[in-house]
Each structure stands twice: as C-alpha cells, then as structure tokens.
Design a protein around this motif. Structure first.
Motif, PDB file in Angstrom:
ATOM      1  N   TYR A 274       0.827  -1.211   0.000  1.00 16.93           N
ATOM      2  CA  TYR A 274       0.000   0.000   0.000  1.00 16.93           C
ATOM      3  C   TYR A 274       0.864   1.265   0.000  1.00 16.93           C
ATOM      4  N   VAL A 275       2.010   1.203   0.637  1.00 16.24           N
ATOM      5  CA  VAL A 275       2.943   2.335   0.587  1.00 16.24           C
ATOM      6  C   VAL A 275       3.412   2.553  -0.851  1.00 16.24           C
ATOM      7  N   GLU A 276       3.803   1.470  -1.517  1.00 16.30           N
ATOM      8  CA  GLU A 276       4.268   1.559  -2.902  1.00 16.30           C
ATOM      9  C   GLU A 276       3.163   2.062  -3.826  1.00 16.30           C
ATOM     10  N   LEU A 277       1.971   1.525  -3.663  1.00 12.54           N
ATOM     11  CA  LEU A 277       0.862   1.908  -4.530  1.00 12.54           C
ATOM     12  C   LEU A 277       0.498   3.378  -4.358  1.00 12.54           C
ATOM     13  N   ALA A 278       0.525   3.863  -3.129  1.00 14.89           N
ATOM     14  CA  ALA A 278       0.212   5.274  -2.894  1.00 14.89           C
ATOM     15  C   ALA A 278       1.234   6.176  -3.579  1.00 14.89           C
ATOM     16  N   ALA A 279       2.497   5.773  -3.533  1.00 16.57           N
ATOM     17  CA  ALA A 279       3.551   6.583  -4.150  1.00 16.57           C
ATOM     18  C   ALA A 279       3.433   6.607  -5.671  1.00 16.57           C
ATOM     19  N   LEU A 280       2.874   5.550  -6.243  1.00 18.60           N
ATOM     20  CA  LEU A 280       2.780   5.434  -7.701  1.00 18.60           C
ATOM     21  C   LEU A 280       1.405   5.810  -8.249  1.00 18.60           C
ATOM     22  N   ASN A 281       0.484   6.221  -7.381  1.00 26.10           N
ATOM     23  CA  ASN A 281      -0.873   6.537  -7.834  1.00 26.10           C
ATOM     24  C   ASN A 281      -0.836   7.660  -8.872  1.00 26.10           C
ATOM     25  N   PRO A 282      -1.379   7.438 -10.058  1.00 28.99           N
ATOM     26  CA  PRO A 282      -1.276   8.448 -11.124  1.00 28.99           C
ATOM     27  C   PRO A 282      -2.299   9.571 -11.013  1.00 28.99           C
ATOM     28  N   ASP A 283      -3.214   9.470 -10.044  1.00 30.04           N
ATOM     29  CA  ASP A 283      -4.233  10.502  -9.807  1.00 30.04           C
ATOM     30  C   ASP A 283      -4.976  10.871 -11.090  1.00 30.04           C
ATOM     31  N   GLY A 284      -5.391   9.842 -11.798  1.00 38.85           N
ATOM     32  CA  GLY A 284      -6.212  10.051 -12.981  1.00 38.85           C
ATOM     33  C   GLY A 284      -5.461  10.181 -14.288  1.00 38.85           C
TER      34      GLY A 284
ATOM     35  N   GLU B  67       4.068  -8.971  12.626  1.00 35.55           N
ATOM     36  CA  GLU B  67       4.541  -9.940  11.645  1.00 35.55           C
ATOM     37  C   GLU B  67       5.315  -9.268  10.515  1.00 35.55           C
ATOM     38  N   GLY B  68       4.860  -8.084  10.112  1.00 28.23           N
ATOM     39  CA  GLY B  68       5.528  -7.383   9.026  1.00 28.23           C
ATOM     40  C   GLY B  68       6.734  -6.593   9.475  1.00 28.23           C
ATOM     41  N   ARG B  69       6.798  -6.312  10.777  1.00 25.24           N
ATOM     42  CA  ARG B  69       7.933  -5.628  11.388  1.00 25.24           C
ATOM     43  C   ARG B  69       8.172  -4.233  10.808  1.00 25.24           C
ATOM     44  N   SER B  70       7.079  -3.546  10.474  1.00 20.74           N
ATOM     45  CA  SER B  70       7.163  -2.151  10.059  1.00 20.74           C
ATOM     46  C   SER B  70       5.873  -1.460  10.468  1.00 20.74           C
ATOM     47  N   PRO B  71       5.905  -0.147  10.689  1.00 19.09           N
ATOM     48  CA  PRO B  71       4.700   0.552  11.151  1.00 19.09           C
ATOM     49  C   PRO B  71       3.570   0.469  10.134  1.00 19.09           C
ATOM     50  N   LEU B  72       2.367   0.464  10.640  1.00 18.80           N
ATOM     51  CA  LEU B  72       1.193   0.492   9.774  1.00 18.80           C
ATOM     52  C   LEU B  72       1.198   1.790   8.974  1.00 18.80           C
ATOM     53  N   CYS B  73       1.001   1.685   7.660  1.00 14.36           N
ATOM     54  CA  CYS B  73       1.029   2.886   6.829  1.00 14.36           C
ATOM     55  C   CYS B  73      -0.221   3.728   7.071  1.00 14.36           C
ATOM     56  N   ASP B  74      -0.105   5.013   6.807  1.00 13.44           N
ATOM     57  CA  ASP B  74      -1.207   5.939   7.074  1.00 13.44           C
ATOM     58  C   ASP B  74      -2.470   5.584   6.303  1.00 13.44           C
ATOM     59  N   GLY B  75      -2.301   5.065   5.109  1.00  7.30           N
ATOM     60  CA  GLY B  75      -3.465   4.780   4.274  1.00  7.30           C
ATOM     61  C   GLY B  75      -3.930   3.341   4.310  1.00  7.30           C
ATOM     62  N   PHE B  76      -3.526   2.589   5.336  1.00  9.07           N
ATOM     63  CA  PHE B  76      -3.930   1.180   5.381  1.00  9.07           C
ATOM     64  C   PHE B  76      -5.456   1.083   5.439  1.00  9.07           C
ATOM     65  N   PRO B  77      -6.056   0.252   4.580  1.00 11.75           N
ATOM     66  CA  PRO B  77      -7.521   0.206   4.456  1.00 11.75           C
ATOM     67  C   PRO B  77      -8.182  -0.687   5.501  1.00 11.75           C
ATOM     68  N   MET B  78      -8.262  -0.210   6.713  1.00 13.38           N
ATOM     69  CA  MET B  78      -8.749  -1.031   7.816  1.00 13.38           C
ATOM     70  C   MET B  78     -10.158  -1.580   7.593  1.00 13.38           C
ATOM     71  N   ALA B  79     -11.098  -0.719   7.257  1.00  6.49           N
ATOM     72  CA  ALA B  79     -12.490  -1.180   7.147  1.00  6.49           C
ATOM     73  C   ALA B  79     -12.640  -2.246   6.071  1.00  6.49           C
ATOM     74  N   THR B  80     -12.032  -2.028   4.914  1.00  8.38           N
ATOM     75  CA  THR B  80     -12.196  -2.998   3.831  1.00  8.38           C
ATOM     76  C   THR B  80     -11.441  -4.290   4.114  1.00  8.38           C
ATOM     77  N   LYS B  81     -10.253  -4.214   4.722  1.00  3.76           N
ATOM     78  CA  LYS B  81      -9.466  -5.427   4.952  1.00  3.76           C
ATOM     79  C   LYS B  81     -10.009  -6.246   6.119  1.00  3.76           C
TER      80      LYS B  81
END
Length: 221
Positions: A31-41, A195-209
């Motif tokens: 999700y971190v990678e995807l947010a960085a690469l989001n083309p915003d349309g 388990e992932g050993r890194s902080p939860l990203c700001d945009g993690f989709p809690m409700a959907t996941k």
C-alpha cells in the motif's frame, strides 16, 4: 446485515496466515508503494507496465493476455481519466464508510471495460480500483471470499457484481458495533506491525481489509 463477530474474524486471519501466500504484513508495504505510484487520474504509458504486472501477480488479468488488456486501456484511457476525476478525486481522502456506490460507480464501470466478462465478475475491477483507492474499493478474490455468486431468496444463484460486493462490505462494517470495530482495528494493527515488522502505513484500508477477513472466515471456518 450480519455484523462481524470475533470468531469469523479469527477464522479469516487463520486462513490468511496458513492457506495463502499473502505477505505477513497483509500488503502493508504494497500500500505504501501503490500510494507513491498513484497516477491521480493520469493513466499514461509509463505508469501502466508496473501496474499491469501487479494485476497479473494478483491473478486479475487471466485468461486475457496483457497485450489485450493494454489495448483496452488505451482505447478507454480518456474515459478512465474522466471517470476518476468525476467519481474518485473528490472522495480520495475518505474510506468506504464515507462514500456510496452511486458516488464512485462511474470509475469501476469504466475499469470493467478493460476486461469484459459475461458474468460481470467483480475480480478485475475490484483489484484495479483497490490498488488505487484501497480504503474505498474492497478487493474481491474468488478463492478467498467466494465464487462470484450470491443466492437471493430461494431462486438459483446469480452473479455477484462489484456493486453487490461493495455494498456487502460497506453494510457489514456499518452493522458491526463501534467497540468491536475498534477491537478488530487494534488486533489487525498488532498483526501487521508484529509480523511485518514495520509501522502500519497511514493509508492502510482497515475497514475494507477487516471486513474481507471476516467474509473469508464466514466461508472457510
């Protein structure tokens, strides 16, 4: 609508951890990678190859070839960008609790043109949209959640559309008491970070996941 309970959430977590090759961080780094690469349309040629590879890894493209999907992307590029700016850009900072299907439907409906199916399967549009706005668009996976079919009343099973799945996720989460929602958020945060050993990203989709895990638990418990 049936709310999420602890048993089905736990069953979904067990299925994720023991029956899949999904990462230990439940895609947190993705999700971190995807947010960085989001083309915003702006769905341009230099953005597409990496996104297409991810769709292919998530088994969203088959049985079509990558070339066939690419040709359909090119043919629908202008409509795709227009639908993003109309439906997604105004709500991109919200999550599924803050939007309705009617607000965002224009975008997944154009996305579905890139891989047309007779059954209107939700798999491809859900994964494409989820990669761009994971907090709004839930991902549908046949092996995890079902076979893209739902049963209404006493009649024969009918295809589950992405609209149907979106509303199922939204209404299931809304039906879950706030104290249980908070409990599930805390537990999934613990699992992802532990388990992932890194902080939860700001945009993690809690409700959907969380709802995805619960629906998995209902099917596989």
């Amino acid at each position: 609508m049936q709310p999420i309970d602890r048993e089905e959430f736990a069953a979904g977590v067990r299925w994720w951890q023991t029956k899949t090759s999904w990462p230990n961080d439940f895609h947190n780094n993705a999700y971190v990678e995807l947010a960085a690469l989001n083309p915003d349309g702006e769905f341009l040629d230099d953005w597409w190859p990496n996104f297409l590879r991810r769709l292919s890894r998530w088994r969203a493209v088959r049985p079509l070839s990558k070339a066939a999907v690419t040709a359909l992307l090119v043919a629908n590029r202008e409509h795709l960008g227009g639908a993003w700016h109309q439906a997604c850009a105004p709500v991109k900072d919200l999550d599924i609790t803050g939007v309705t299907w009617e607000q965002v439907r224009a975008f997944p409906e154009v996305v579905a043109r890139l891989k047309p199916t007779k059954s209107r399967s939700p798999v491809f549009p859900s994964k494409f949209c989820h990669f761009l706005l994971p907090r709004i668009f839930p991902v549908f996976d046949n092996a995890a959640v079902g076979d893209s079919r739902s049963r209404g009343g006493r009649g024969p099973s009918t295809p589950l559309t992405y609209e149907g799945y979106f509303n199922l996720v939204k209404e299931t989460w809304a039906a879950t008491p706030a104290e249980l929602q908070a409990e599930f958020v805390a537990e999934l945060t613990r699992l992802v970070e532990g388990e992932g050993r890194s902080p939860l990203c700001d945009g993690f989709p809690m409700a959907t996941k969380i709802t995805e895990l619960a629906l998995i638990g209902r099917r596989h418990a």
